[in-house]
Enzyme design. Structure first.
Site, PDB file in Angstrom:
ATOM      1  N   SER A 671      21.580  -2.253  22.629  1.00  7.07           N
ATOM      2  CA  SER A 671      20.247  -2.833  22.565  1.00  7.07           C
ATOM      3  C   SER A 671      19.257  -1.947  23.322  1.00  7.07           C
ATOM      4  O   SER A 671      19.024  -0.807  22.937  1.00  7.07           O
ATOM      5  CB  SER A 671      20.278  -4.274  23.103  1.00  7.07           C
ATOM      6  OG  SER A 671      19.104  -4.962  22.756  1.00  7.07           O
ATOM      7  N   ASP A 744      21.394  -8.047  11.961  1.00 13.49           N
ATOM      8  CA  ASP A 744      20.845  -8.154  13.321  1.00 13.49           C
ATOM      9  C   ASP A 744      19.645  -9.099  13.340  1.00 13.49           C
ATOM     10  O   ASP A 744      18.678  -8.898  12.617  1.00 13.49           O
ATOM     11  CB  ASP A 744      20.431  -6.763  13.803  1.00 13.49           C
ATOM     12  CG  ASP A 744      20.149  -6.706  15.295  1.00 13.49           C
ATOM     13  OD1 ASP A 744      19.753  -7.736  15.872  1.00 13.49           O
ATOM     14  OD2 ASP A 744      20.320  -5.626  15.889  1.00 13.49           O
ATOM     15  N   HIS A 778      23.461  -8.936  16.194  1.00 14.93           N
ATOM     16  CA  HIS A 778      23.105  -7.991  17.259  1.00 14.93           C
ATOM     17  C   HIS A 778      24.341  -7.574  18.055  1.00 14.93           C
ATOM     18  O   HIS A 778      24.472  -6.431  18.472  1.00 14.93           O
ATOM     19  CB  HIS A 778      22.072  -8.643  18.174  1.00 14.93           C
ATOM     20  CG  HIS A 778      21.438  -7.693  19.143  1.00 14.93           C
ATOM     21  ND1 HIS A 778      20.726  -6.586  18.749  1.00 14.93           N
ATOM     22  CD2 HIS A 778      21.408  -7.687  20.509  1.00 14.93           C
ATOM     23  CE1 HIS A 778      20.286  -5.941  19.811  1.00 14.93           C
ATOM     24  NE2 HIS A 778      20.686  -6.582  20.884  1.00 14.93           N
TER      25      HIS A 778
END
Length: 813
Positions: A671, A744, A778
């Protein structure tokens, strides 16, 4: 799986590169065995601390599990088969035992349906019963069991609706639940229009409404119809004794419903048209109202419009955070902004707290003005006392105080007043208990509340238990974890005489797995009794060593990391190094340099963990701190310089210790850590390769702020450009592995971020690999995906880091 991508990037890049679909890979066998090792059960304790439930689950779901049909609507992910929120992981087994039965002689396996997908358990506040949900292909079931007969669960309903959040709430009597159910005569799913009836049109005129990069939004009339179909619920009272279910009012899209403490009324938040194609459902127009037990409106709190025109980091005007006031039969409490909801507006007070008691005949009464933005409200056993936490955005400062709402002239008692980043001064969380209606209040005894904290110190965390005076806020430490282990207080079980008390703790060491204990404080002799005795699930890695290391970067900011070495490591051997990190923002160097984490935690390697590199002959600097220090408005102006300096300091430390080979260092992150990784490869030549998972690389695609950036693209275009590794793809100095879930849902990290970054690298002749994982979010959860990610990471670093000399030293800038 598409490992490379054919992609056209506007007028900037025209690239044709072969796409390949490959089978899922497996990592080395020793890594696969770690990933497949058993997951310790999770423990759920009854409110009276007398009964325990243990939930077991598989280590990872399969790709089939996460590839079920999913609807992505209004910011939600919906499982249409069970009419609930889409989930990828469930528990499959429940065990019950009395807390004192440490030998498991009376442990009972709860009977659950074959192939159960258990979504969670919930105890009644009187500790006599518990319920659990089971997701099926025909709906979501709700079961109840009692502690008297835990092995005989009874089905209450198979129509739970969890699309908009928790599908039930215990009623104050503990004998029934207020549930959101699928309407009984709903009919078939709306058909999707195959031929459009016209264009989708959005219009704006003059109103500023900065919008974050939300995902899974509504896009057309068919989406609206589908969302209404699955999100609409019928409220109902569901008795746990098997009595008749009683519907409450009409069907709506209820976001939150909450029974009053006296059980006679319901506070309802429901959304309605017109919907938005720019915002998720929780920002839609909302009706906040009080209903009687039949569903009839008693009082309208507010009609809240769609959440437009809200500044970045701002709040809605009008009533927000409306709830029942704990300790009173039926009194509403809500918050309203006094600064127009804009954090940039100068104001003496930013928020006010308002109450109104049933039967809601009078005018709402303001009981408190709050100087900064309200962060949270807690309740004491005396309903006149509130704990209020506010937050100063400019200073990044948090403050918690006790207010006496019955005496406006009384001075609030300060419980916490510090920088939100000051770990060393964090007193910990206030322990709570359910009151007679099931609502949480602070645990109090003889004028003190009790707090359990991480106990951060310059040498790592040493969890602690403290008590704090309700009268003057004085804090007194009662116990702190001893050196060499990590033991934290879960709850206070009982109070004795002369200051003695029994606490439930969770104890672990680097070689002993977490287990629960009953520990006596202030008593002599053997004061520890085991509650659980879970075995080590991964004995094969117990030789791994780890230590907390501290170092500085050139500007004097203190840094730290946990340095891991393999089980067979011989001191003085220089190993290839993996630096894994995630940048965080701080106002000042003193808090930026504080140590987090502990070297005394149990080491377990699971899922996507980068610690698998330890099994392949690497040293790992985990959680290497990458602080971004400065004024909250402008700290990103020096983001690149600060992360490069922090990364160099980390490598220098590992080299100085004789552990790392400077010429064989790799970097990785997930991330925002992936964003950091790409920037490091674009702006320095410290690393031989990088691994960036689920990242964002072009900040112009997140134009109204990212992470803690407060300025928009149009206010700080240079910063958005300079912090975008996409703009510096021609400068990337080392091979970059990018991995991204195709589904995601995280704000700002659309898969197109990785796709366009790969295209930019390809177009500039760089070495890169893009792995797109089907149906993954994610974070990646399917066993096939996780195993493949591990294989990709290890293979990439083996090729370009461990064996760097065989592939040259590409350091072009």
């Amino acid at each position: 799986m598409r490992l490379t991508l054919q992609l056209t990037l506007g007028s900037l890049l025209l690239i044709n590169t072969a796409a390949a679909q490959e089978s899922y890979k497996l990592p080395p066998d020793d890594v696969a065995k770690l990933i497949d090792s058993a997951v310790p059960p999770t423990m759920h304790m009854s409110p009276d601390r007398a009964h325990l439930l243990f939930l077991e689950r598989a280590p990872l779901p399969s790709i089939q599990d996460i590839s079920r049909r999913m609807l992505r609507l209004a910011g939600s992910r919906i499982d249409p088969a069970c009419n609930g929120a889409f989930r990828t992981q469930y528990d499959h087994t429940i065990w019950y035992r009395p807390l004192e039965d440490a030998d498991n002689k009376h442990k009972i396996k709860i009977t659950v349906p074959k192939g159960a997908r258990i979504g969670g358990v919930s105890w009644s506040h009187d500790s006599k019963n518990f319920v659990f949900t089971n997701a099926t292909d025909e709906g979501t079931e709700l079961y109840v069991s009692s502690v008297e007969h835990p092995d005989a669960p009874r089905l209450l309903t198979n129509r739970l609706n969890s699309v908009t959040g928790s599908p039930f709430d215990w009623m104050p009597d503990g004998k029934s639940l207020l549930c959101k159910l699928v309407p009984e005569k709903r009919g078939p799913e709306p058909a999707i229009a195959r031929v459009p009836g016209g264009p989708t049109i959005q219009e704006t005129s003059g109103n500023k409404s900065p919008v974050r990069t939300f995902q899974d939004l509504l896009t057309n009339a068919s989406d609206e119809a589908l969302y209404e179909y699955y999100a609409t619920s019928q409220l109902a009272y569901v008795p746990i004794d098997g009595g008749a279910i009683r519907n409450v009012g009409e069907s709506r899209i209820y976001m939150n419903v909450e029974p009053s403490p006296d059980g006679k009324q319901i506070l309802s938040n429901s959304i309605h048209r017109p919907y938005s194609y720019l915002f998720p459902a929780n920002e839609f127009p909302t009706t906040i109202e009080v209903l009687d037990s039949t569903g009839k409106q008693i009082y309208l709190v507010a009609e809240v419009p769609i959440a437009e025109n809200i500044p970045i980091e701002g709040v809605r005007t009008g009533p927000r955070n409306c709830s029942w006031k704990t300790g009173e039969p039926a009194t509403l409490l809500w918050v309203e902004a006094l600064d127009g909801g804009d954090p940039r507006t100068k104001a003496e007070y930013r928020d006010k707290i308002i109450t109104l008691a049933s039967p809601f005949a009078g005018a709402p009464a303001e009981i408190l003005k709050i100087q900064q933005r309200l962060r949270g409200i807690g309740y004491m056993q005396d309903p006149k006392l509130l704990t209020v936490t506010d937050y100063d955005r400019d200073k990044r400062w948090t403050r918690t105080r006790i207010y006496n709402t019955a005496d406006s002239k009384s001075k609030p008692v300060v419980l916490d007043d510090r920088s939100q980043n000051d770990r060393y001064k964090d007193p910990g969380a206030i322990l709570t208990r359910p009151d007679s209606s099931g609502r949480r209040v602070a645990l109090e005894h003889e004028g003190y509340i009790y707090r359990s904290g991480a106990g951060a110190t310059p040498n790592g965390e040493r969890p602690m238990l403290s008590r704090q005076s309700v009268g003057d806020g004085k804090l007194e430490e009662l116990w702190r974890c001893e050196e060499g282990c990590y033991e934290s207080v879960v709850d206070v079980a009982a109070f004795g005489v002369h200051g003695q008390l029994s606490v439930i703790t969770r104890h672990e060491t680097p070689t002993m797995p977490p287990n629960y204990r009953m520990r006596g404080l202030g008593v002599s002799g053997n004061n520890i009794n085991q509650i659980t005795n879970d075995a080590d699930p991964q004995p094969q890695i117990r030789g791994i060593k780890k230590q907390l290391v501290k170092y500085k970067r050139p500007d004097g900011v203190e840094l730290s990391a946990t340095l891991y070495t393999p089980a067979d490591y011989k001191e003085g051997t220089r190993l290839p190094l993996v630096v894994w990190a995630y940048p965080l923002e701080f106002n000042d160097a003193s808090t930026a340099g504080q140590v987090s984490g502990s070297p005394n935690r149990f080491t377990r390697i699971a899922g996507l963990s980068h610690l698998t590199f330890l099994t392949q002959g690497y040293a790992v600097m985990d959680n290497a701190t990458m602080p971004i220090v400065g004024d909250p408005e402008t700290m990103n102006d020096t983001f690149i310089e600060q992360v490069v300096a922090s990364a160099k300091a980390a490598i220098d430390k590992a080299v100085e210790m004789g552990v790392a080979d400077r010429n064989r260092a790799g970097v990785g992150g997930h991330s925002y850590g992936a964003f950091m990784t790409a920037n490091l490869l674009a702006h320095c030549d410290l690393f031989k390769a990088g691994c960036a998972r689920s990242g964002a690389y072009n900040r112009t695609l997140t134009p109204f702020g990212f992470q803690s950036e407060r300025r928009s693209l149009w206010e700080a275009p240079k910063i958005y450009n300079d912090l975008s590794p996409f703009m510096f793809a021609n400068k990337v100095s080392a091979p970059l592995l990018m991995i991204h879930g195709e589904a995601d849902s995280n704000q700002g990290t659309f898969p197109i971020q990785s796709q366009r970054m790969f295209a930019a690298l390809k177009g500039n002749g760089k070495t890169a690999r893009l792995v797109l994982l089907p149906n993954e979010d994610h974070g990646y959860t399917a066993r096939e995906s996780v195993m493949h990610v591990q294989a990709e990471m290890i293979g990439w670093f083996d090729k370009y880091v461990k064996n760097a000399q065989q592939h040259g030293e590409s350091r072009e800038k």
